[in-house]
Design a protein around this motif. Sequence first.
Motif, PDB file in Angstrom:
ATOM      1  N   ALA A 182      19.339   8.961  25.069  1.00 40.56           N
ATOM      2  CA  ALA A 182      19.597   7.506  24.556  1.00 40.56           C
ATOM      3  C   ALA A 182      20.097   7.351  23.054  1.00 40.56           C
ATOM      4  O   ALA A 182      19.419   7.901  22.267  1.00 40.56           O
ATOM      5  CB  ALA A 182      18.543   6.505  25.235  1.00 40.56           C
ATOM      6  N   ARG A 222      18.032   0.124  29.244  1.00 42.60           N
ATOM      7  CA  ARG A 222      18.237   1.612  29.513  1.00 42.60           C
ATOM      8  C   ARG A 222      17.952   1.934  30.941  1.00 42.60           C
ATOM      9  O   ARG A 222      18.602   2.702  31.692  1.00 42.60           O
ATOM     10  CB  ARG A 222      17.538   2.574  28.575  1.00 42.60           C
ATOM     11  N   ASP A 237      23.216   0.054  27.567  1.00 40.89           N
ATOM     12  CA  ASP A 237      23.169   0.553  26.493  1.00 40.89           C
ATOM     13  C   ASP A 237      22.769  -0.362  25.577  1.00 40.89           C
ATOM     14  O   ASP A 237      23.239  -1.385  25.557  1.00 40.89           O
ATOM     15  CB  ASP A 237      24.436   1.531  26.077  1.00 40.89           C
TER      16      ASP A 237
END
Length: 196
Positions: free
Chosen positions: A17, A137, A142
């Motif tokens: 991430a 997430r 995002d």
Amino acid sequence: MTQALNDAALDQLFRTARTYNAFTGEVSDETLQQLYGLLKFGPTEANTTPARIVFVKSEEAKAKLGPALSEGNYKKTMAAPCVAIIGYDMRFFDKLPVLFPHVDAKPWFEHRDEADLAWVANRNSSLQTAYLILAARSLGLDCGPMTGFDNAKVDEAFFAGTPVRSSILVNLGQGDPASIFPRSPRLGFDEACQIL
């Protein structure tokens, strides 16, 4: 909670991430409701849950937010499908009879001075901001958290006449991989942690 998450889930939440600087796609109202439905379960001090969130999606709301943004954050925020303004309620303790019903916790906070209340509220809403990022997430969104904005202008535009103060913004959507920088280093365990 009897088993660890698999590697794919850990990657999505943490390892792969990233903080994005450009976004595409849409964020539905239903997704935002799901997001809050997850983040609300994260722990806070005495279940104070002081975060108050405005999800900015419309052009009208973005026009109100724009003047508060720093030059470096303006374009990416105006282009994001959704911007979460996370604030903290300075009168969070008014909700404690409902949120912490087994003890009369309101007196623990209601007579504290403003600086101490702000410390408690901001600290716990910051926890909730982290939960928001992880919830987003987990739902396939995002994030682009940022603090480059004028809090007073945001408070005037979105929280005037309330006890809520802004803390952080989080852009939400589908991140454009071309907008990220190489991952910055992180401290190793021995630099940041001790086991005693």
